[in-house]
Each structure stands twice: as C-alpha cells, then as structure tokens.
Design a protein around this motif. Structure first.
Motif: not given
Length: 557
Positions: A174-175, A179-180, A317-320
């Motif tokens: 699902p990324l 991400v988009p 995304p970096f945090i997730a």
C-alpha cells in the motif's frame, strides 16, 4: 546560470549503473528475488508465488514478474536481473525532472534530476536490487503525473498516474498509494486548495489501481484465502489479501508483522545522511528553510514555495517509517525524489539570489564533508582493497585532482564550485567502487562461486544439497533450486543414492567427519555475509578472523 551544462553527469551515472552489472547478485535478499524469478519462469505460473517450491507470502510479485520476463528476453544472467531496476531508476530521474520543471522551472528540474541520479542510494539500489527501486520510482512517476493533472484539470494524466500507483503497490504494498496521497494531501492542507479533493477522477483512479492489482489479488485469493487450511509462515487460516493490504506494511508499525529488529526511532536519520550523499548538507539547509517558511505562515512565505508536495512526500513517510518495528537502510529510499526536489529548489534559489556569504559557508562545509569522504575512500582503496591497474589509478588521480582544482583553483563562481566538487567526487568514487570495491567484496561470496562451478562442470543440480548451510546465490549461479537436506535425512539419502554433493559450512564438515562419512573436498572457499560489512572484514590483517569456510563436498557410497 545554466544547470543544463551538468546534465552529461547523468550519462556518467548511467554508465556507473552499467559498470555494476557484472558484480555478482548479493545474498540474501537480491539473490532470493533472482532465484524466485527464475523459478517463476521455469514453472510458468505468474499468479502464484513460490520460493524453492514452498508457499511464499511476503513481497508482492512485481519484482518476480519483471525478473522472469527479463530472464526470458535476455537469458538468466546478471544483466537480465539488474536491467529492470536500472530502467525504473531512469524513469524516476525523468519524473523528477518533469515534476521540477512543472512546478518550478527547467533549471530546478534539471538539477533535481542530477541530484537524484547521483545519490549513493541510487548507485546502491541499481546494484543490490530490492523492491524499493520499483516502489520509489513508481511513486515519483505517480506524483509527477498527478501534478500534471492538477495543472491541466481537463486532461487524462490521472490514468497513467494511478497506473503507477498500482505498480508501486505491486512493488511493495500500500505504500505505493499512501505516499502519493500523503504528498498531495500535505499540499492541499498548506495551500488550502480544498477544491482539489472533490474530483471524480480520484475515485475513478482507484478503479485503475484495482485493475492493475487484479492479477496479484486473484493469485493471492486462489493461493491462500481459498485454501485456509494451508500452513503459511507457521500459521493456518492466513488471508493473502489481508496480508497485502494491511499486515505486510502497516503491521510493521502495529506489531502484527512477525518481522522485528532492534533499530531505534532515529535509525533512518543516519541511513539517509550517508545514502543521500553528496547532497545531504544542501538538503538539510533546504528542508529547514521550508520549515522556517511554514512556521512564519504568512501569505508571502507560503507563496514563495510553489508546491508543498515534496515537503509532505518527504516528512510524513519518513516519520511513519521511523515507527516501523523493522527497518533496513533501503526502506527510506522512497523519500529520495522529494528530497531531491527540496534540495534543487533551495540551491537554485540560493544561486540566483547570489548570497555570497551563505554560498561560501556551504562550500566550505561541503569541502570538509567531501574531504572526509575522500579520506574514507583512501582507506578503502589503499588499505582495505588496494587499487590495481592503470585505469583504476587514473580514475582515482583524476577524481581527486578535480576535487582539489574545483575547490581552490580556476576562475569559477562559488555555486559552480559547489556543484563541480559534489559531482566529481560522487562519480569518481563510485567508478572505483564498481571497479574495485564490489568485485573484491563479492569475491568472498562463496555460494555464488560454488554455484558457477556446479554449472560450469555440468554437475547435476538434483544431486546437490544444502547441508547445515545455505546460500541463495548458490541457486542463482547454479541456475537451479538446490534442496535442503536435514541431518536425519542424510543416511536414507545415501542408502538410496550412490553419488551426491553437499554444500555446507564448518558445522556440516565436522558433523560428517564425526559420523565417519567419507567425502572428497571439491571446493573450499572463504565466505563472508557481504551485505553485513564490518571494519574487521575490511582490515586485511583481521579479515581472516571474520571469514568462515564453505565447502562443496562429494560423497560416493
């Protein structure tokens, strides 16, 4: 200022991607994917994924499909396995260029493309091929095409955009869509352009995604959901569909996924810092500049940044991903295209404004960083794995001479020095890595060398077994699935088979000796897990302590 004069550097980067093609496919992950692609081609079943004949439920099938098709076109070899990754990397570089040109201008787009294609991460994942190369570049292709749709509301860019979202999901779950969505959602929230949300094309786009995913979803249902009594990863009643949409990605954050390691919440900070070289310093400056503009939250500061897609596409995304309970360095590569855009916009703005003092500070700090990089390169190429031959010494001399010349000599503007020393250092060092470092390291991957020996000597792979050891590179270069053999199976095998070969390590060697089973040593090679490099392995004096023997043994009863 003409950034386009630096575009030939991308051609040199592409040549380095190709220089890495002859380097052996690395254990464990890349070699596993390569061998599974060969297995898929041989059994002709593209809907259901197997690993050495066993049910496989982990990565989505895109990497196996691409590998199998490439093997069919080019034969089973290194080039066929790495070629799709290189194509996707070029797709990502092109998409970043178009994205930068669309939201900013041609110079920003060109510099963003140069930055992205000449990061350590891109040199790495076009060589040690993982699913992330397909995810990363599908995501930025999707975001670029969605941006085209935003700029031209009546167009049909949304169709290929959602196609690439589906491809990203086929690459790593699902990324590919999340991400988009995070990137575009951030832009909508900061700019307050909420009318972008209410668009029938987004719902229609989900239909496109489902069409792209449909072969995989059918295969997962048939292989797992329709057969709940199967034992999969130690469990019964496993849903392949639920695993794909939830457990494989989000389960790593909730803890449902069985994969865990001891990585802390700041693991990706240092992973990003080295893998985004030589541009890390400039990214940090650009990123904190955006935070400063956002914190001021005035109409002029927000409007000074044409888009906030790249900001959200990097930060969220970096945090997730940092909350994931299982992390590896290449997981963070998905944010690289957004980091390239942020970096390029900051540098182009800085260069145009002509802030001499800031440029001078950045040049001096970058010079110090690259001097450390060259110092570490010197340790590698003069001590760990010394250079050989006129070509390697010439590359090293020219690269270091160019670094010194562009840092201190000639009549160049400060911004030109910044770009020249960064490009020259990254390109020349990576040429040396391709020519000397990687081949030297892979010389200690015993499984690949023994696999080649099996194929060259035309040893029947049905007579070869893994005994108390294993190597996916063995499968890759033997071009066969080498079966595992347990200790309790050995006696019955020897009573039924007059002639077998065993791939084993020191434990297996001693076990056979203790059981007085006669054998001949066909090959004995030093082995090291090449994706887990350590300083002691690099040190030639301590390297023998890190090596473990691997054997190909022949047993005749």
């Amino acid at each position: 200022m003409n950034i386009h004069r630096f575009l030939p550097a991308l051609a040199l980067a592409f040549c380095i991607y190709l220089l890495n093609v002859p380097v052996d496919i690395m254990d464990v992950d890349a070699a596993q994917y390569a061998s599974m692609g060969r297995e898929m081609l041989e059994n002709g079943d593209f809907l259901h994924v197997y690993d050495r004949g066993n049910e496989y439920l982990d990565k989505p099938p895109l990497i196996f499909w691409l590998t199998a098709v490439s093997y069919q076109l080019f034969g089973i070899n290194n080039f066929a396995f790495k070629f799709p990754a290189i194509l996707f990397a070029l797709l990502g570089v092109f998409a970043v260029y178009r994205f930068g040109r669309l939201w900013y201008d041609r110079e920003t787009g060109a510099l963003a493309a140069i930055i992205l294609g000449i990061t350590q991460g891109y040199f790495h994942f076009t060589n040690d091929v993982r699913t992330d190369v397909f995810l990363t570049n599908s995501v930025i292709a999707c975001v670029w095409l969605l941006s085209e749709q935003i700029k031209s509301p009546r167009s049909f860019w949304w169709i290929p955009a959602f196609f690439f979202a589906g491809i990203g999901m086929l690459a790593k779950g699902p990324l590919g869509l999340v991400v988009p969505a995070l990137a575009l959602g951030t832009h909508v929230l900061i700019t307050r352009d909420f009318k972008l949300i209410f668009n029938w094309r987004w719902l229609a786009g989900l239909v496109v995604v489902l069409v792209v995913l449909s072969p995989m979803l059918l295969g997962l249902y048939q292989q797992f959901d329709a057969q709940p009594d199967k034992l999969v990863n130690g469990r019964h009643h496993v849903s392949g569909l639920r695993f794909f949409f939830w457990e494989q990605s989000f389960g790593r954050i909730t803890g449902e996924n069985v994969w865990k390691n001891d990585s802390g919440p700041f693991f990706f900070v240092h992973s990003f810092a080295w893998s985004f070289l030589p541009w890390t310093l400039f990214f940090l400056a650009g990123f904190f500049n955006r935070i400063y503009n956002l914190a001021r939250e005035t109409r002029s500061t927000l409007a000074s940044v044409p888009e906030w897609i790249s900001f959200g596409g990097f930060l969220l995304p970096f945090i997730a991903l940092s909350f994931s309970k299982y992390k590896l360095p290449h997981y963070i590569y998905v944010v690289f295209p957004f980091a390239a855009i942020i970096t390029a916009f900051y540098l182009v703005t800085l260069f145009r404004q002509g802030k001499a003092s800031v440029q001078t500070i950045l040049l001096r700090v970058q010079w110090a960083i690259l001097l450390l990089v060259w110092g570490f390169a010197g340790v590698i190429f003069l001590w760990f794995f010394p250079l050989r031959g006129i070509i390697e010494y010439t590359v090293a001399f020219l690269g270091l001479a160019a670094f010194i010349y562009f840092a201190f000599g000639g009549k160049f503007l400060t911004w030109q020095r910044i770009v020249f020393i960064s490009l020259g250092s990254a390109l020349s060092i990576n040429v040396l890595l391709a020519l000397r470092f990687y081949p030297s390291v892979l010389d200690y991957q015993a499984g690949g060398k023994i696999g080649r020996y099996i194929r060259e000597k035309q040893i029947n792979p049905d007579l070869v077994f893994n005994y108390m050891a294993g190597s996916r590179a063995l499968d890759v270069y033997a071009q066969a699935t080498i079966r595992d053999l347990r200790m309790d199976q050995l006696d019955s095998l020897l009573s039924a088979q007059q002639h077998v070969y065993l791939f084993t390590g020191q434990d297996g060697f001693h076990n056979l000796s203790a059981r007085s089973i006669p054998f001949n040593v066909i090959l004995k090679l030093d082995d090291f897990p090449v994706t887990l490099l350590r300083m002691n392995f690099g040190n030639p004096q301590k390297r023998p302590e890190t090596l473990r023997p691997k054997y190909l043994l022949e047993i005749k009863s």
